[in-house]
Motif scaffolding. Structure first.
Motif, PDB file in Angstrom:
ATOM      1  N   ALA A  72      17.825 105.539 118.475  1.00  0.00           N
ATOM      2  CA  ALA A  72      16.944 105.301 117.327  1.00  0.00           C
ATOM      3  C   ALA A  72      17.469 104.187 116.423  1.00  0.00           C
ATOM      4  CB  ALA A  72      16.758 106.584 116.525  1.00  0.00           C
ATOM      5  N   VAL A  73      18.774 104.145 116.192  1.00  0.00           N
ATOM      6  CA  VAL A  73      19.311 103.140 115.264  1.00  0.00           C
ATOM      7  C   VAL A  73      19.325 101.741 115.853  1.00  0.00           C
ATOM      8  CG1 VAL A  73      20.691 104.793 113.961  1.00  0.00           C
ATOM      9  CG2 VAL A  73      21.753 103.523 115.822  1.00  0.00           C
ATOM     10  N   THR A  74      19.273 101.642 117.182  1.00  0.00           N
ATOM     11  CA  THR A  74      19.264 100.317 117.806  1.00  0.00           C
ATOM     12  C   THR A  74      17.855  99.870 118.182  1.00  0.00           C
ATOM     13  OG1 THR A  74      19.761 101.300 119.959  1.00  0.00           O
ATOM     14  CG2 THR A  74      21.626 100.467 118.665  1.00  0.00           C
ATOM     15  N   ALA A  75      16.853 100.745 117.985  1.00  0.00           N
ATOM     16  CA  ALA A  75      15.460 100.364 118.240  1.00  0.00           C
ATOM     17  C   ALA A  75      15.046  99.320 117.207  1.00  0.00           C
ATOM     18  CB  ALA A  75      14.557 101.592 118.156  1.00  0.00           C
ATOM     19  N   ALA A  76      14.107  98.489 117.584  1.00  0.00           N
ATOM     20  CA  ALA A  76      13.635  97.449 116.671  1.00  0.00           C
ATOM     21  C   ALA A  76      13.066  98.084 115.406  1.00  0.00           C
ATOM     22  CB  ALA A  76      12.576  96.597 117.342  1.00  0.00           C
ATOM     23  N   PRO A  77      13.550  97.683 114.236  1.00  0.00           N
ATOM     24  CA  PRO A  77      13.045  98.258 112.986  1.00  0.00           C
ATOM     25  C   PRO A  77      11.621  97.773 112.707  1.00  0.00           C
ATOM     26  CG  PRO A  77      14.526  96.456 112.510  1.00  0.00           C
ATOM     27  CD  PRO A  77      14.557  96.658 114.009  1.00  0.00           C
ATOM     28  N   ALA A  78      10.908  98.554 111.911  1.00  0.00           N
ATOM     29  CA  ALA A  78       9.536  98.176 111.556  1.00  0.00           C
ATOM     30  C   ALA A  78       9.528  96.824 110.837  1.00  0.00           C
ATOM     31  CB  ALA A  78       8.932  99.255 110.668  1.00  0.00           C
ATOM     32  N   ALA A  79      10.384  96.654 109.864  1.00  0.00           N
ATOM     33  CA  ALA A  79      10.480  95.389 109.146  1.00  0.00           C
ATOM     34  C   ALA A  79      11.825  95.320 108.453  1.00  0.00           C
ATOM     35  CB  ALA A  79       9.367  95.264 108.124  1.00  0.00           C
ATOM     36  N   ALA A  80      12.503  94.214 108.650  1.00  0.00           N
ATOM     37  CA  ALA A  80      13.794  94.025 108.000  1.00  0.00           C
ATOM     38  C   ALA A  80      13.578  93.306 106.679  1.00  0.00           C
ATOM     39  CB  ALA A  80      14.726  93.224 108.890  1.00  0.00           C
ATOM     40  N   PHE A  99      26.232 106.531 110.703  1.00  0.00           N
ATOM     41  CA  PHE A  99      26.063 105.086 110.843  1.00  0.00           C
ATOM     42  C   PHE A  99      26.070 104.491 109.439  1.00  0.00           C
ATOM     43  CE2 PHE A  99      23.954 107.165 114.367  1.00  0.00           C
ATOM     44  CZ  PHE A  99      24.409 106.453 115.464  1.00  0.00           C
ATOM     45  N   TRP A 100      27.150 103.809 109.061  1.00  0.00           N
ATOM     46  CA  TRP A 100      27.281 103.291 107.714  1.00  0.00           C
ATOM     47  C   TRP A 100      28.115 102.021 107.690  1.00  0.00           C
ATOM     48  CZ3 TRP A 100      32.444 103.217 106.727  1.00  0.00           C
ATOM     49  CH2 TRP A 100      33.244 104.169 107.361  1.00  0.00           C
ATOM     50  N   VAL A 120      22.184  92.066 118.474  1.00  0.00           N
ATOM     51  CA  VAL A 120      21.974  93.515 118.445  1.00  0.00           C
ATOM     52  C   VAL A 120      21.861  93.956 116.986  1.00  0.00           C
ATOM     53  CG1 VAL A 120      22.966  95.766 119.013  1.00  0.00           C
ATOM     54  CG2 VAL A 120      23.262  93.842 120.586  1.00  0.00           C
ATOM     55  N   THR A 121      20.829  94.752 116.685  1.00  0.00           N
ATOM     56  CA  THR A 121      20.683  95.291 115.340  1.00  0.00           C
ATOM     57  C   THR A 121      20.931  96.791 115.361  1.00  0.00           C
ATOM     58  OG1 THR A 121      18.307  95.627 115.597  1.00  0.00           O
ATOM     59  CG2 THR A 121      19.010  93.544 114.599  1.00  0.00           C
ATOM     60  N   VAL A 122      21.556  97.279 114.305  1.00  0.00           N
ATOM     61  CA  VAL A 122      21.835  98.704 114.152  1.00  0.00           C
ATOM     62  C   VAL A 122      21.482  99.087 112.725  1.00  0.00           C
ATOM     63  CG1 VAL A 122      23.604 100.507 114.187  1.00  0.00           C
ATOM     64  CG2 VAL A 122      23.716  98.635 115.834  1.00  0.00           C
ATOM     65  N   GLN A 123      20.647 100.118 112.581  1.00  0.00           N
ATOM     66  CA  GLN A 123      20.315 100.621 111.258  1.00  0.00           C
ATOM     67  C   GLN A 123      21.513 101.400 110.729  1.00  0.00           C
ATOM     68  OE1 GLN A 123      16.421 102.532 111.132  1.00  0.00           O
ATOM     69  NE2 GLN A 123      15.963 101.528 113.086  1.00  0.00           N
ATOM     70  N   VAL A 124      21.867 101.127 109.481  1.00  0.00           N
ATOM     71  CA  VAL A 124      23.014 101.775 108.855  1.00  0.00           C
ATOM     72  C   VAL A 124      22.691 102.122 107.410  1.00  0.00           C
ATOM     73  CG1 VAL A 124      24.763 100.615 110.289  1.00  0.00           C
ATOM     74  CG2 VAL A 124      24.041  99.573 108.140  1.00  0.00           C
ATOM     75  N   GLN A 134      33.900  97.750 105.915  1.00  0.00           N
ATOM     76  CA  GLN A 134      34.227  98.754 106.927  1.00  0.00           C
ATOM     77  C   GLN A 134      32.949  99.257 107.567  1.00  0.00           C
ATOM     78  OE1 GLN A 134      36.391 101.771 104.824  1.00  0.00           O
ATOM     79  NE2 GLN A 134      38.264 100.567 104.776  1.00  0.00           N
ATOM     80  N   LEU A 135      32.932  99.276 108.888  1.00  0.00           N
ATOM     81  CA  LEU A 135      31.791  99.747 109.659  1.00  0.00           C
ATOM     82  C   LEU A 135      32.188 101.038 110.359  1.00  0.00           C
ATOM     83  CD1 LEU A 135      28.895  98.955 110.585  1.00  0.00           C
ATOM     84  CD2 LEU A 135      29.961  97.791 112.522  1.00  0.00           C
ATOM     85  N   SER A 136      31.275 102.000 110.383  1.00  0.00           N
ATOM     86  CA  SER A 136      31.587 103.296 110.993  1.00  0.00           C
ATOM     87  C   SER A 136      31.810 103.168 112.493  1.00  0.00           C
ATOM     88  CB  SER A 136      30.455 104.292 110.725  1.00  0.00           C
ATOM     89  OG  SER A 136      29.308 103.959 111.486  1.00  0.00           O
ATOM     90  N   LEU A 137      32.529 104.132 113.023  1.00  0.00           N
ATOM     91  CA  LEU A 137      32.785 104.189 114.464  1.00  0.00           C
ATOM     92  C   LEU A 137      31.478 104.250 115.237  1.00  0.00           C
ATOM     93  CD1 LEU A 137      34.665 104.575 116.938  1.00  0.00           C
ATOM     94  CD2 LEU A 137      34.620 107.032 116.437  1.00  0.00           C
ATOM     95  N   ALA A 138      30.539 105.081 114.791  1.00  0.00           N
ATOM     96  CA  ALA A 138      29.257 105.209 115.485  1.00  0.00           C
ATOM     97  C   ALA A 138      28.498 103.886 115.497  1.00  0.00           C
ATOM     98  CB  ALA A 138      28.418 106.300 114.824  1.00  0.00           C
ATOM     99  N   ALA A 139      28.510 103.152 114.377  1.00  0.00           N
ATOM    100  CA  ALA A 139      27.818 101.864 114.307  1.00  0.00           C
ATOM    101  C   ALA A 139      28.511 100.822 115.186  1.00  0.00           C
ATOM    102  CB  ALA A 139      27.726 101.388 112.863  1.00  0.00           C
TER     103      ALA A 139
END
Length: 158
Positions: A72-80, A99-100, A120-124, A134-139
């Motif tokens: 879900a976090v790597t899916a294309a966002p609706a609008a950035a 994800f932070w 690659v985009t990741v929602q955080v 600092q980026l989270s391990l999950a991100a």
């Protein structure tokens, strides 16, 4: 008389120093103060995850996000939203789930995303922070970034 005033003045100075938080020599804190304090509330619960189990030491064990969350976090966002800037990110506290991104680019928690040099985009959740971003391990893992690198990412509003 002058000697008495000098001693009294010295005592008052030392008494005032008791309120200062001075490091204790020979003792080291187990974690930096920012890691000890309570984390800020995350603005988007769907990006959070439960804490890792005690004794977890591998990236797989520390990253408690689900495969569905990672997709879900790597899916294309609706609008950035607009770009907040670029930062070099380090791996944040691996025991803090979700994800932070903590950085000085925001002054209050808000939803956002990162974009890697590879696109690659990741929602955080964007969290305020000082010093190195600092980026989270999950991100890190969702973005396909090596945990030992210091990658540059673009930070965007969501």
């Amino acid at each position: 008389m002058l000697r008495g005033l000098t001693i009294l003045g010295g005592c008052l100075l030392l008494a005032g120093c008791a309120d200062l938080k001075m490091p204790q020599f020979g003792k080291r804190s187990a974690a930096p103060q920012s890691a000890i304090s309570d984390p800020l509330p995350l603005p988007t619960p769907e990006l959070s995850a439960p804490p890792p189990k005690p004794g977890a030491t591998t990236a797989e064990a520390l990253d408690t996000t689900t495969p569905e969350q990672r997709a879900a976090v790597t899916a294309a966002p609706a609008a950035a939203g607009g770009s907040l800037g670029t930062v070099v990110v380090t791996l944040g506290d691996p025991t803090t789930p979700g994800f932070w991104l903590r950085s000085s680019l925001v002054s209050a928690p808000e939803p956002g995303m990162i974009k890697t040099a590879g696109g690659v985009t990741v929602q955080v959740d964007l969290m305020p922070g000082e010093g190195a971003a600092q980026l989270s391990l999950a991100a890190f893992r969702a973005a396909g970034l090596s945990l030992t690198d210091l990658p540059t990412v673009e930070v965007l509003k969501r």
